[in-house]
Motif scaffolding. Sequence first.
Motif, PDB file in Angstrom:
ATOM      1  N   ASP A 102       0.830  -0.651   0.736  1.00 20.16           N
ATOM      2  CA  ASP A 102      -0.077   0.043   0.005  1.00 20.16           C
ATOM      3  C   ASP A 102       0.796   1.564  -0.391  1.00 20.16           C
ATOM      4  O   ASP A 102       0.004   1.919  -0.661  1.00 20.16           O
ATOM      5  N   LEU A 103       2.444   0.988   0.362  1.00 18.67           N
ATOM      6  CA  LEU A 103       2.784   2.447  -0.068  1.00 18.67           C
ATOM      7  C   LEU A 103       3.167   2.958  -0.775  1.00 18.67           C
ATOM      8  O   LEU A 103       3.547   3.990  -1.323  1.00 18.67           O
ATOM      9  N   ARG A 104       3.311   1.474  -1.862  1.00 21.23           N
ATOM     10  CA  ARG A 104       3.705   1.990  -3.114  1.00 21.23           C
ATOM     11  C   ARG A 104       2.742   2.575  -3.633  1.00 21.23           C
ATOM     12  O   ARG A 104       2.583   3.912  -4.935  1.00 21.23           O
ATOM     13  N   GLY A 105       0.928   2.059  -3.564  1.00 20.20           N
ATOM     14  CA  GLY A 105       0.793   2.432  -4.028  1.00 20.20           C
ATOM     15  C   GLY A 105      -0.092   3.731  -3.953  1.00 20.20           C
ATOM     16  O   GLY A 105      -0.559   4.817  -4.983  1.00 20.20           O
ATOM     17  N   PHE A 106       0.236   4.223  -2.496  1.00 21.71           N
ATOM     18  CA  PHE A 106       0.419   5.558  -2.206  1.00 21.71           C
ATOM     19  C   PHE A 106       1.065   6.276  -2.786  1.00 21.71           C
ATOM     20  O   PHE A 106       0.821   7.948  -3.641  1.00 21.71           O
ATOM     21  N   LEU A 107       2.083   6.212  -2.699  1.00 22.53           N
ATOM     22  CA  LEU A 107       2.982   7.049  -3.373  1.00 22.53           C
ATOM     23  C   LEU A 107       2.819   7.251  -5.151  1.00 22.53           C
ATOM     24  O   LEU A 107       3.111   8.400  -5.899  1.00 22.53           O
ATOM     25  N   HIS A 108       2.863   6.110  -6.271  1.00 22.31           N
ATOM     26  CA  HIS A 108       2.360   6.381  -7.292  1.00 22.31           C
ATOM     27  C   HIS A 108       1.059   6.989  -7.660  1.00 22.31           C
ATOM     28  O   HIS A 108       1.058   7.751  -8.250  1.00 22.31           O
ATOM     29  N   ALA A 109      -0.049   7.658  -6.290  1.00 23.42           N
ATOM     30  CA  ALA A 109      -0.693   8.238  -6.463  1.00 23.42           C
ATOM     31  C   ALA A 109      -0.631   9.887  -5.919  1.00 23.42           C
ATOM     32  O   ALA A 109      -1.078  10.498  -6.579  1.00 23.42           O
ATOM     33  N   CYS A 110       0.686   9.851  -5.585  1.00 21.95           N
ATOM     34  CA  CYS A 110       1.508  11.350  -4.867  1.00 21.95           C
ATOM     35  C   CYS A 110       1.670  11.470  -5.950  1.00 21.95           C
ATOM     36  O   CYS A 110       1.129  12.718  -7.034  1.00 21.95           O
ATOM     37  N   ASP A 111       2.582  10.862  -7.506  1.00 26.40           N
ATOM     38  CA  ASP A 111       3.409  11.467  -8.381  1.00 26.40           C
ATOM     39  C   ASP A 111       2.331  11.418 -10.140  1.00 26.40           C
ATOM     40  O   ASP A 111       3.009  11.914 -10.041  1.00 26.40           O
ATOM     41  N   ALA A 112       1.507  11.106  -9.895  1.00 24.12           N
ATOM     42  CA  ALA A 112       0.680  10.651 -10.933  1.00 24.12           C
ATOM     43  C   ALA A 112      -0.301  11.956 -10.347  1.00 24.12           C
ATOM     44  O   ALA A 112      -1.282  12.163 -12.002  1.00 24.12           O
ATOM     45  N   GLN A 113      -0.179  12.826  -8.963  1.00 19.46           N
ATOM     46  CA  GLN A 113      -1.131  13.649  -8.741  1.00 19.46           C
ATOM     47  C   GLN A 113      -2.735  13.641  -8.888  1.00 19.46           C
ATOM     48  O   GLN A 113      -3.447  14.619  -8.695  1.00 19.46           O
ATOM     49  N   ASP A 114      -2.839  12.079  -8.406  1.00 23.91           N
ATOM     50  CA  ASP A 114      -3.810  11.957  -7.890  1.00 23.91           C
ATOM     51  C   ASP A 114      -4.624  11.447  -6.427  1.00 23.91           C
ATOM     52  O   ASP A 114      -4.319  11.104  -6.065  1.00 23.91           O
ATOM     53  N   HIS A 115      -5.025  13.613  -6.553  1.00 20.74           N
ATOM     54  CA  HIS A 115      -5.027  13.809  -5.342  1.00 20.74           C
ATOM     55  C   HIS A 115      -5.796  12.839  -4.249  1.00 20.74           C
ATOM     56  O   HIS A 115      -5.266  12.542  -3.132  1.00 20.74           O
ATOM     57  N   ALA A 116      -7.261  12.919  -4.622  1.00 26.38           N
ATOM     58  CA  ALA A 116      -7.615  11.864  -3.665  1.00 26.38           C
ATOM     59  C   ALA A 116      -7.828  10.863  -3.552  1.00 26.38           C
ATOM     60  O   ALA A 116      -7.850  10.248  -2.531  1.00 26.38           O
ATOM     61  N   ARG A 117      -7.237   9.557  -4.777  1.00 26.10           N
ATOM     62  CA  ARG A 117      -7.120   8.296  -4.739  1.00 26.10           C
ATOM     63  C   ARG A 117      -5.608   8.637  -3.259  1.00 26.10           C
ATOM     64  O   ARG A 117      -5.907   7.516  -2.654  1.00 26.10           O
ATOM     65  N   ALA A 118      -5.315   9.189  -3.899  1.00 30.79           N
ATOM     66  CA  ALA A 118      -3.290   9.692  -2.411  1.00 30.79           C
ATOM     67  C   ALA A 118      -4.148   9.524  -1.125  1.00 30.79           C
ATOM     68  O   ALA A 118      -3.695   9.115   0.071  1.00 30.79           O
ATOM     69  N   VAL A 119      -4.910  10.732  -0.754  1.00 31.29           N
ATOM     70  CA  VAL A 119      -5.935  10.977   0.433  1.00 31.29           C
ATOM     71  C   VAL A 119      -6.300   9.864   0.468  1.00 31.29           C
ATOM     72  O   VAL A 119      -6.175   9.457   2.097  1.00 31.29           O
ATOM     73  N   LEU A 120      -7.125   9.218  -0.205  1.00 36.81           N
ATOM     74  CA  LEU A 120      -7.840   7.929   1.053  1.00 36.81           C
ATOM     75  C   LEU A 120      -7.458   6.669   1.375  1.00 36.81           C
ATOM     76  O   LEU A 120      -7.343   6.041   1.703  1.00 36.81           O
ATOM     77  N   ALA A 121      -6.016   6.513   0.447  1.00 34.33           N
ATOM     78  CA  ALA A 121      -5.454   4.524   0.633  1.00 34.33           C
ATOM     79  C   ALA A 121      -4.015   5.711   2.154  1.00 34.33           C
ATOM     80  O   ALA A 121      -3.386   4.322   2.099  1.00 34.33           O
ATOM     81  N   TYR A 122      -3.913   7.088   2.410  1.00 32.81           N
ATOM     82  CA  TYR A 122      -3.108   7.213   3.480  1.00 32.81           C
ATOM     83  C   TYR A 122      -3.506   6.798   4.649  1.00 32.81           C
ATOM     84  O   TYR A 122      -5.507   7.049   5.196  1.00 32.81           O
TER      85      TYR A 122
END
Length: 364
Positions: A102-122
């Motif tokens: 899940d850590l890699r998923g969060f960082l990938h969402a941050c790098d992709a500027q997918d802010h909503a997914r990053a916030v909800l994944a953390y």
Amino acid sequence: MTTPPTPGLQLLGSVCWHGPGGERMAFDAERRFQLLALLACQGAPVPRSQLADWLWPEREPADARRNLRKVLLQARRLCAELPQAPPLALQGDQLYWQPATDLRGFLHACDAQDHARAVLAYRPGLLTGLEAGLGDDALAWLARRRAWLDERWHAAARQWLGGLRHEPQAQADAAEQVLARDPLDEAALRTLLGACAALGERTRGLRALRAYTERLRRELDAAPSPGLAALGRALHAAHAPLVTPRLRGTPARAVQGIVEAAMDTVADAAQWPVLLQRLTQATHGLGSMFAGCSFTRMQDGLLLTHGLDMALSQRFLEHHQDNPWARPWSTSGTATPSISRCWSSSLRWNARASTKRSSGRRTS
């Protein structure tokens, strides 16, 4: 329905392996679990000497390396037991293990500027529960890593909320999602209070401010900042705005359909005045029927309220067109009265009819 966790290793919060069939194995502070979790966090090969120092800081280097060799055997057996886990790799004098996390998923969402997914994944607290027995260097690295991840999450939250500044309903919902993960995020609370003010939802904003204030006092023995307190006072004192939300991109026939569907839902005509009151409140920003709309001119609200009033009146008259009290409006061609006037006229006529019936019974 809750979405099942993605197969792989959960590193954010408590550490746990999730199998493809719903299998679950919690990682605790045993050395084999700590070794695999530390390797999964790195994203690159790690020198064996560094791992030995992190796991056995009090031992001599030779003893620490010997202990690492024993734990490596246990970790390899553990990898074979975990469903779909990759094998633990040895590259020269370095170790490497990179399962899906899940850590890699969060960082990938941050790098992709997918802010909503990053916030909800953390989830805060990288490797929570695995700190016991780690050396000072390992704990210092973990603290730095947690602080960096928290900052990335807060940056994603700010970007997400900022991107919704023209959609107060969506912004308020997103701010509540952020506060659910960090109840003391003052920036998110400020955003929520501003969105609630735009929506006319004072109770929602004041409830969030009260929860924030109580938690701040309980956990930090502190009070809200002066700026936040001022926002709360302004929201508390604000009157409901005499403006109406306009449905952007919604054609008039769709709005008419919504109104008619609502009226049809209330089969009892006696409930129509209550429906009108609720629609009027929503029109003036006191409700959430027109959620996600932007505020426009006051006269738009008056026109919409008047239109709803006339529509309800017309339906009411049609429903009661054979009743004596409705005939003057049905046959005279005069303007349609308000729903309140229709309703009061029907009540007066029914009251007079009831009185006459009672008098007739007494006379006979």
